[in-house]
Design a protein around this motif. Structure first.
Motif, PDB file in Angstrom:
ATOM      1  N   ARG A  69       0.828  -1.225   0.000  1.00 32.37           N
ATOM      2  CA  ARG A  69       0.000   0.000   0.000  1.00 32.37           C
ATOM      3  C   ARG A  69       0.854   1.263   0.000  1.00 32.37           C
ATOM      4  NH1 ARG A  69      -4.770  -0.162   4.162  1.00 32.37           N
ATOM      5  NH2 ARG A  69      -5.248   1.652   2.900  1.00 32.37           N
ATOM      6  N   LYS A  70       2.158   1.127  -0.231  1.00 36.62           N
ATOM      7  CA  LYS A  70       3.049   2.277  -0.385  1.00 36.62           C
ATOM      8  C   LYS A  70       2.934   3.248   0.787  1.00 36.62           C
ATOM      9  CE  LYS A  70       2.857   2.044  -5.426  1.00 36.62           C
ATOM     10  NZ  LYS A  70       2.551   2.770  -6.659  1.00 36.62           N
ATOM     11  N   ALA A  71       3.079   2.708   1.986  1.00 34.30           N
ATOM     12  CA  ALA A  71       2.974   3.551   3.178  1.00 34.30           C
ATOM     13  C   ALA A  71       4.143   4.524   3.232  1.00 34.30           C
ATOM     14  CB  ALA A  71       2.945   2.681   4.432  1.00 34.30           C
ATOM     15  N   ARG A  72       3.855   5.758   3.605  1.00 33.20           N
ATOM     16  CA  ARG A  72       4.891   6.776   3.724  1.00 33.20           C
ATOM     17  C   ARG A  72       4.455   7.809   4.744  1.00 33.20           C
ATOM     18  NH1 ARG A  72       2.073   7.653  -0.850  1.00 33.20           N
ATOM     19  NH2 ARG A  72       1.315   9.765  -1.325  1.00 33.20           N
ATOM     20  N   VAL A  73       5.446   8.507   5.302  1.00 27.35           N
ATOM     21  CA  VAL A  73       5.163   9.498   6.334  1.00 27.35           C
ATOM     22  C   VAL A  73       5.500  10.876   5.769  1.00 27.35           C
ATOM     23  CG1 VAL A  73       7.469   9.256   7.336  1.00 27.35           C
ATOM     24  CG2 VAL A  73       5.619  10.164   8.724  1.00 27.35           C
TER      25      VAL A  73
END
Length: 801
Positions: A69-73
Motif C-alpha cells: 500500500r506504499k505507506a509513507r510518512v
C-alpha cells in the motif's frame, strides 16, 4: 487508523468474511469522520535514524501491507523530519532533533506528521513530542553588570538585575539564583504574570562611599536538570555620591499595537522620564534592559529622545508580541524603569501554500466519475480570515475539489473522460485566502488520460471499387483500403482480413493484414468473371477487439484475348456453297456471314470485309452486317464458280480476326445446278422421277410445253420440300451469344432447290428449330420441320474452285 487495523485483525482471526467486510465499511466511515491520532515522544539530541516507534506493530499492519500500500510518512511544514522503513515498519528521525532550534519560543515541542496508505487511500495522523534534555546552561546577557547606587539609598531599596536565559524548558530551564556572601545586599527572585522570573538586589545595609566605594558580587543562575547546569555573572556595585532625585517615567507601562508590515524606521512609541535635578544629574539617557536579543534586533531605542522605532521585519507568525524594559538614567547614575509592550497585528502577508501529498499521473479514460486523482493540503500561516483559505480548479475541466479534513482536499473527476477528445490535462489549482487584500497561489497538476479501446476502426469509404485488366500477372497490387482508429497504441493498430462466406469459393483477392494493400492472387478472365465483391474486416488490437467492415468491388477490364468465332458458315466446313442466279441484279443478297466475339466493348465490335474474291468487283460485303451482296448485275461473262474469302475483324488492340470461305455458283436455273451437283457428289440422295416426267412432258407436249413444264415444276417443288431432310449449320460450343455485329443462334439460312426448274427460291433469316441427325426423332411436342438442301452444302464442299 489504529482502531481500523485492530478491528481488521480481529476480523481475520475470526475467519468470518462477512464480518470483516462490515468492519471494513464501519472503519472507513470512522476514519472519514475523525481519525485517532498516534502520539509518541522522543528526547532531543538523539543520533541520526533514532527509533521513534514501530508503526506496523502499533497499527497491527502486516509488513507486506506497508509495501503493497506504499505507506509513507509526511511531516507538516517544508522540512521532512521523519522517515518510515517499509521493510521493518519502524518510524525513525532522519536527523538529530534540537528542540531549541525547532521550537525556540515554546514550552512544548510537538511535531505533527501523517501516514498515508494507498489502495485504498487512507490517512493516519500522528504527533511526536520532542522532550527537552538539559543540554543548555543558563547564560547572562553580560558577564559583568555595573550598578551605580547613591550612598544615600535607604535600606530596602531594590535594584533590578539582568536575568539569565536558559534555552531549555520545564525542569531543565532556569530555576534559581544565588548571590555570593556580602554584608550589604540580598537577592530577591520574583515571577511575573507571564511566568518569567525576574531578579532584584535588595539593599540591606546603608552604603558609605567613603568606607567602600565599590563592591563586587558573584551572581549564579542554576537550572533544575540532572545534573544541574549553572551560569555566573559579576555584579559590580559603584557607590555614587548623593543625588537626591531619580528620573520618573510618565507611565509605568507603555502598550502599543503595531502592524507586522510596518516599515523600517517607523515610530513605535516615545518613552519619557523627567528628573528635576539640575545639570548632569537632571539629564536622562535611555537604554534597554531585561529585553530579549530578538526584541533588541527588531526595535531601536534612541538613547537621547527615548523614541523606539522599527529596526527589523516584524512577523506575526513568529511572535505575536514583544516585551521590553527601558531604563532611564540621569547624570548622577540614578535610574528608573518602565515597560513597553508591543502587540503585533496580523496582516495578510502570507499566500496560501499548496503541498501535494499523492498524485495519480495517469488515469484510464473509462474511469468512473468521482475517481480520486490527487490529494493535497493547503496552509496559510496568517491568522483569522487571513489564514482561512478556499480552493478552486481553473477553467472548465471535468475535475472538482472535495474537502476532507485538516485543510486537505481531494481532486476528483466529475464527468466521463474521453482521451480522443482530450488526451491530457494541465490542471491549475488556485488557493485563495479570505483577507481584505486576498492573496493566492497556484499549483499545476499534469494528468494523462490512458487509452481504452472504445472506438472501432472506420474505413474511409463504405465501398471500394478497384479495376484490373484480365490476364493479369499473379499477386498484382491493384489498390489499398484504409481504416483509421481514433484510439492510441495497440488499440489503434488496425489489421485487415477478408470475411469468409460459407458456401462460396475462395476469393481471387488477398488483403495485406498490416497496410490494407489489395492483391490479385491469380490471372482473371473477364469472360468468366466480369466483376466480384468481397467483404473486408478491419479489426483493432484492443481487448476485446473492435472491428468494421467495408465492401471491396473488383471490376475486371476486358482484354482482346478472344478472336471472332464464325457461326455461319460453320468453321468445320471447308467452304460454304451458295447459288446465285444469272439474272441476279446489283445488291442481290448472296449470303450472310455471322460471327460472334466473347470479348466486350469495342473488343467485340466486329467488322466484315472482302479479303479475296475470284472477281473482286462482282461482290461486296456489309461492313457491319456481314451480308454478301452482288456489287453489280451478274453477266454471262462472269465465271460460273466464284470463291470468296470474308475477313471478320474485331476492334481490339491489337485486333483479332477470322476468315470465312464462301463458294458461289452462278447458275441459269436451280435445276441445272442441282443436276451438276448430283453428278459430282456421290453422297447426294438419288434423283426422283422428276426427270422422267419432264422427258415425257417434252415428248407429249409441243405447243404448250413451256406452260406445262412450269406447272409441273411448281407441283414437284412442293412435294420435294416435304420429303427432304432439313440440314442446319452446327454452332460451336465455345461461342457465346453477342449483340455486337452478329445474329442470335436461332437464325440460320434455308436454301431450297428443285431439280429441273427454272426458278429458285432463297429464303433468308427465318427462325428455325435445330435439325436432328438421322434416326433421332424430335421430343414430345416438338413437331419441327425444315426443308434444307444438301446440294448447297455439297456444292460448297467443292472447295477446289
Amino acid at each position: 487508523g489504529w482502531l481500523y487495523w485492530r478491528m481488521m485483525a480481529c476480523g481475520r482471526r475470526s475467519g468470518d468474511r462477512k464480518r470483516q467486510v462490515i468492519l471494513f465499511i464501519l472503519c472507513v466511515c470512522v476514519c472519514q469522520s475523525g481519525a485517532e491520532t498516534l502520539r509518541y515522544s522522543l528526547p532531543e539530541e538523539m543520533e541520526r535514524d533514532a527509533f521513534v516507534a514501530n508503526i506496523a506493530e502499533d497499527l497491527g499492519v502486516p509488513l507486506s501491507q506497508l509495501l503493497a500500500r506504499k505507506a509513507r510518512v509526511v511531516s507538516e511544514g517544508s522540512e521532512q523530519l521523519f522517515r518510515l522503513n517499509q521493510n521493518t515498519g519502524v518510524l525513525m528521525a532522519k536527523e538529530s532533533l534540537d528542540r531549541e532550534e525547532i521550537c525556540p519560543q515554546s514550552d512544548t515541542c510537538t511535531l505533527l506528521f501523517k501516514i498515508f496508505f494507498e489502495n485504498p487511500l487512507q490517512l493516519i495522523r500522528g504527533e511526536v513530542e520532542v522532550r527537552d534534555v538539559n543540554d543548555n546552561s543558563p547564560v547572562f546577557p553580560e558577564k559583568e553588570m555595573v550598578l551605580k547606587i547613591l550612598e544615600t539609598a535607604s535600606p530596602g531599596s531594590r535594584f533590578p538585575l539582568e536575568s539569565a536565559q536558559d534555552k531549555d524548558v520545564g525542569i531543565n530551564g532556569l530555576q534559581n539564583y544565588s548571590l555570593g556572601p556580602n554584608p550589604h545586599f540580598s537577592l530577591a527572585i520574583g515571577t511575573a504574570k507571564d511566568g518569567v522570573k525576574y531578579l532584584e538586589l535588595i539593599l540591606q545595609r546603608q552604603l558609605d562611599r567613603e568606607e567602600q566605594g565599590e563592591l563586587n558580587l558573584l551572581l549564579t543562575a542554576t537550572d533544575g536538570g540532572s545534573p544541574p547546569r549553572s551560569g555566573t555573572a559579576q555584579v559590580r556595585i559603584v557607590v555614587v555620591d548623593a543625588n537626591d532625585n531619580i528620573p520618573v517615567f510618565e507611565r509605568e507601562t507603555y502598550e502599543v499595537r503595531l502592524a507586522e508590515n510596518s516599515p523600517l524606521e517607523q515610530l513605535v512609541v516615545r518613552v519619557a522620564a523627567a528628573d528635576p535635578d539640575e545639570g548632569s544629574n537632571g539629564k536622562v539617557r535611555y537604554a534597554f534592559t531585561q529585553t530579549s536579543e530578538r526584541s533588541r534586533q527588531l526595535f531601536q531605542l534612541n538613547p537621547t529622545t527615548g523614541e523606539i522605532r522599527v529596526a527589523g521585519k516584524l512577523d506575526f507568525e513568529e511572535a505575536k508580541s514583544h516585551k521590553m524594559v527601558v531604563k532611564a538614567t540621569d547624570g548622577g547614575e540614578l535610574s528608573a524603569h518602565c515597560k513597553v509592550q508591543v502587540e503585533v497585528l496580523d496582516v495578510n502577508d502570507n499566500a496560501p501554500e499548496i503541498a501535494l501529498t499523492s498524485l495519480t499521473a495517469s488515469i484510464p479514460e473509462d474511469a468512473p466519475p468521482r475517481t480520486v486523482v490527487a490529494l493535497f493540503s493547503v496552509r496559510d500561516r496568517d491568522s483569522g480570515d487571513n489564514g482561512r483559505t478556499e480552493c478552486s480548479v481553473d477553467g472548465d475541466l471535468p475535475f472538482s475539489l472535495t474537502p476532507t479534513f485538516d485543510n486537505y482536499y481531494e481532486l476528483r473527476t466529475n464527468a466521463a473522460l474521453d482521451r480522443e477528445r482530450m488526451a491530457e490535462y494541465n490542471i491549475t489549482i488556485t488557493a485563495t485566502d479570505w483577507g481584505k487584500k486576498r492573496l493566492s497561489s497556484q499549483e499545476s497538476i499534469f494528468v494523462q488520460i490512458s487509452d481504452v479501446n472504445d472506438n472501432p476502426p472506420e474505413f474511409t469509404q463504405d465501398v471500394y471499387t478497384m479495376s484490373v485488366t484480365e490476364n493479369n500477372s499473379p499477386m498484382l497490387r491493384i489498390g489499398s483500403m484504409k481504416a483509421t482508429d481514433a484510439d492510441a497504441g495497440k488499440n489503434a493498430r488496425v489489421n485487415y482480413a477478408l470475411v469468409r462466406q460459407e458456401g462460396k469459393e475462395q476469393p481471387e483477392v488477398s488483403v495485406n493484414a498490416e497496410n490494407g494493400d489489395v492483391y490479385i492472387l491469380r490471372p482473371l478472365d473477364y469472360e468468366k468473371v466480369p466483376a466480384f465483391e468481397v467483404t473486408v474486416r478491419a479489426a483493432d488490437g484492443g481487448s476485446p477487439p473492435l472491428s468494421a467492415q467495408a465492401v471491396l468491388r473488383v471490376v475486371v477490364r476486358d482484354e482482346n484475348d478472344n478472336a471472332p468465332v464464325l457461326l455461319h458458315p460453320a468453321p468445320e466446313s471447308s467452304a460454304a456453297g451458295e447459288l446465285v442466279p444469272r439474272w441476279a441484279p446489283s445488291g442481290y443478297l448472296v449470303a450472310k456471314v455471322v460471327a460472334v466475339d466473347a470479348d466486350a466493348g469495342q473488343n467485340a465490335w466486329l467488322s466484315y470485309e472482302l479479303a479475296k474474291a475470284t472477281e473482286p468487283g462482282l461482290f461486296r460485303v456489309g461492313l457491319q452486317s456481314g451480308e454478301v451482296r452482288t456489287a453489280r448485275a451478274v453477266t454471262e461473262r462472269d465465271a460460273a464458280r466464284q470463291r470468296l474469302i470474308v475477313l471478320v475483324r474485331d476492334r481490339g488492340q491489337p485486333a483479332r480476326s477470322a476468315t470465312a470461305t464462301l463458294a458461289v455458283a452462278l447458275v441459269d436455273g436451280f435445276s441445272e445446278a442441282h443436276l451438276r451437283v448430283s453428278e459430282e457428289v456421290p453422297a447426294a440422295e438419288p434423283e426422283g422421277p422428276l426427270t422422267l416426267y419432264l422427258i415425257a412432258s417434252l415428248v407429249c407436249v409441243s405447243a404448250l410445253f413451256l406452260a406445262t413444264a412450269v406447272a409441273a415444276v411448281v407441283a414437284k417443288v412442293r412435294r420435294a420440300r416435304r420429303s427432304e431432310t432439313e440440314t442446319l449449320p452446327a454452332f460451336p460450343t465455345s461461342a457465346a451469344e453477342s449483340n455486337a455485329g452478329s445474329l442470335p443462334r436461332s437464325y440460320v439460312y434455308d436454301v431450297c432447290l428443285a431439280a429441273g426448274t427454272v426458278n429458285s427460291e432463297f429464303r433468308f433469316l427465318r427462325p428455325l428449330f435445330p435439325c436432328f441427325p438421322a434416326g433421332l426423332p424430335p421430343g414430345p411436342g416438338e413437331q419441327r420441320s425444315s426443308v434444307c438442301s444438301q446440294d448447297a452444302a455439297n456444292l460448297g464442299g467443292e472447295g477446289g474452285w
